[in-house]
Design a protein around this motif. Structure first.
Motif, PDB file in Angstrom:
ATOM      1  N   GLU A 156     -50.143  41.250  -8.374  1.00 22.10           N
ATOM      2  CA  GLU A 156     -50.242  42.708  -8.360  1.00 22.10           C
ATOM      3  C   GLU A 156     -50.256  43.206  -9.804  1.00 22.10           C
ATOM      4  N   PRO A 157     -50.688  44.450 -10.018  1.00 17.99           N
ATOM      5  CA  PRO A 157     -50.631  44.999 -11.375  1.00 17.99           C
ATOM      6  C   PRO A 157     -49.195  45.071 -11.875  1.00 17.99           C
ATOM      7  N   ILE A 158     -49.039  45.088 -13.195  1.00 17.97           N
ATOM      8  CA  ILE A 158     -47.734  45.256 -13.819  1.00 17.97           C
ATOM      9  C   ILE A 158     -47.608  46.723 -14.237  1.00 17.97           C
ATOM     10  N   ILE A 180     -53.435  44.716 -15.755  1.00 18.78           N
ATOM     11  CA  ILE A 180     -53.956  43.700 -14.846  1.00 18.78           C
ATOM     12  C   ILE A 180     -53.797  42.360 -15.562  1.00 18.78           C
ATOM     13  N   PRO A 181     -52.896  41.506 -15.072  1.00 14.66           N
ATOM     14  CA  PRO A 181     -52.608  40.258 -15.791  1.00 14.66           C
ATOM     15  C   PRO A 181     -53.668  39.191 -15.538  1.00 14.66           C
ATOM     16  N   ALA A 182     -53.536  38.089 -16.258  1.00  8.57           N
ATOM     17  CA  ALA A 182     -54.486  36.978 -16.140  1.00  8.57           C
ATOM     18  C   ALA A 182     -54.424  36.298 -14.784  1.00  8.57           C
ATOM     19  N   THR A 183     -53.381  36.576 -14.014  1.00  4.67           N
ATOM     20  CA  THR A 183     -53.234  35.979 -12.680  1.00  4.67           C
ATOM     21  C   THR A 183     -54.038  36.710 -11.614  1.00  4.67           C
ATOM     22  N   ILE A 184     -54.719  37.793 -11.976  1.00  6.10           N
ATOM     23  CA  ILE A 184     -55.601  38.530 -11.059  1.00  6.10           C
ATOM     24  C   ILE A 184     -57.020  38.458 -11.602  1.00  6.10           C
ATOM     25  N   ASP A 185     -57.922  37.905 -10.820  1.00  2.82           N
ATOM     26  CA  ASP A 185     -59.317  37.775 -11.264  1.00  2.82           C
ATOM     27  C   ASP A 185     -60.162  38.982 -10.881  1.00  2.82           C
ATOM     28  N   THR A 186     -59.976  39.472  -9.653  1.00  3.75           N
ATOM     29  CA  THR A 186     -60.756  40.610  -9.175  1.00  3.75           C
ATOM     30  C   THR A 186     -59.820  41.613  -8.503  1.00  3.75           C
ATOM     31  N   PHE A 187     -60.248  42.870  -8.501  1.00  2.60           N
ATOM     32  CA  PHE A 187     -59.479  43.919  -7.829  1.00  2.60           C
ATOM     33  C   PHE A 187     -60.441  45.031  -7.422  1.00  2.60           C
ATOM     34  N   GLU A 188     -60.008  45.830  -6.480  1.00  2.62           N
ATOM     35  CA  GLU A 188     -60.767  47.005  -6.058  1.00  2.62           C
ATOM     36  C   GLU A 188     -59.990  48.254  -6.443  1.00  2.62           C
ATOM     37  N   ILE A 189     -60.720  49.296  -6.781  1.00  2.00           N
ATOM     38  CA  ILE A 189     -60.096  50.575  -7.094  1.00  2.00           C
ATOM     39  C   ILE A 189     -60.881  51.650  -6.349  1.00  2.00           C
TER      40      ILE A 189
END
Length: 318
Positions: free
Chosen positions: A4-6, A298-307
């Motif tokens: 998740e985002p920080i 958005i950390p390096a542990t998240i590759d893609t996300f939707e907004i």
């Protein structure tokens, strides 16, 4: 570790020139009506942001950077400092006119890891507001003479400011935001400032505020230079992305969101600041509401996300 985002909590700084617009514009719970700065994405020791969610809740971004390098794709050189700092500044009065050193000077003279190159996105500006940006001296000798004889009006370059303006301020540039301006500043993570002129203001005890003329003259770029950079726009689903600047220390974008968009993290980590509107961000099947005044990584542990939503954001990465 994080899917998740920080999310981060701002750190507020009282300033002689500060006001209360951080409350009226962003609904922040500011400590007083002289609140000049909110350090909204910071791992600097003078004001590290507190993490508000996930496994590191109540720790700071500085803690995360130092103890969890995997969040930032940091595989070597673990001793370097977090590279960037994002602030919101409320200039109820004119800021002191100042200049910052480059990395070499900061390391050799101040024993600090970074100098300070910065950039501003103007969030609000009253009618007639101005920015000090540069000087009119043609040589170091002329700069020194004009500064030490108080020829301030002849020395400083001034430009008008309005909402939506973008200003790039490399190290060595004399600068200041004027009264009535609110900016979001993306900068190197440095707190080194040399004060050139401060309108003869005094501190709480009636003493003149300290100037740093010798250091200022030493680090100022002469003659003044305006950097040449290209801005580009791209459309991605319902997201218009304007690249404000791409340079040595940071890349900064303005995002204008009008619906659902899917994004891929294209840097080791990215920093996002909501400057208008409301939206939700979806990662790994989890949804998080975001609103004006929110700031997150958005950390390096998240590759893609939707907004998804209607919003404006300032986005940056090293």
């Amino acid at each position: 570790m994080y899917n998740e985002p920080i999310f981060l909590k701002p750190v507020f700084q009282e300033r002689i020139w500060g006001g209360d617009k951080l409350k009226s514009i962003f609904n922040y719970n500011i400590p007083n009506d002289k609140t000049g700065e909110a350090w909204v994405i910071s791992a600097h020791e003078n004001g590290p942001s507190q993490i508000t969610n996930g496994p590191l809740a109540n720790k700071t971004l500085k803690d995360a950077w130092e103890k969890h390098p995997e969040l930032f794709n940091k595989t070597t050189g673990h001793n370097e400092a977090y590279p960037l700092l994002v602030k919101i500044l409320d200039a109820n009065d004119n800021l002191s006119i100042q200049v910052h050193p480059d990395d070499k000077y900061a390391q050799e003279i101040e024993n600090e890891p970074y100098g300070k190159t910065e950039c501003w996105y103007v969030l609000d500006a009253e009618e007639g507001a101005e920015i000090v940006f540069g000087h009119h001296a043609n040589s170091k000798a002329q700069l020194e003479e004009m500064a030490k004889t108080g020829q301030w009006e002849q020395l400083f370059r001034r430009i008008p400011a309005k909402k939506g303006d973008f200003v790039y301020v490399p190290s060595g540039t004399i600068h200041a935001i004027g009264a009535g301006i609110v900016i979001l500043e993306t900068q190197q993570s440095s707190d080194i400032t040399y004060r050139v002129y401060d309108y003869d203001r005094t501190d709480d005890e009636g003493n003149p505020r300290e100037l740093h003329l010798d250091s200022s003259i030493e680090v100022t770029t002469v003659p003044h230079q305006v950097a040449d950079f290209e801005q580009t726009e791209t459309k991605q689903d319902n997201l218009m992305i304007k690249k404000l600047i791409e340079e040595q220390y940071f890349t900064v974008y303005h995002w204008n969101l009008t619906g659902l968009s899917r994004s891929t993290r294209k840097a080791d980590f990215i920093q996002l600041s909501m400057i208008e509107g409301e939206a939700e961000i979806i990662t790994n099947g989890k949804s998080f509401s975001i609103k004006k005044g929110d700031h997150f990584v958005i950390p390096a542990t998240i590759d893609t996300f939707e907004i998804n939503g209607t919003a404006e954001l300032i986005v940056s990465h090293p």
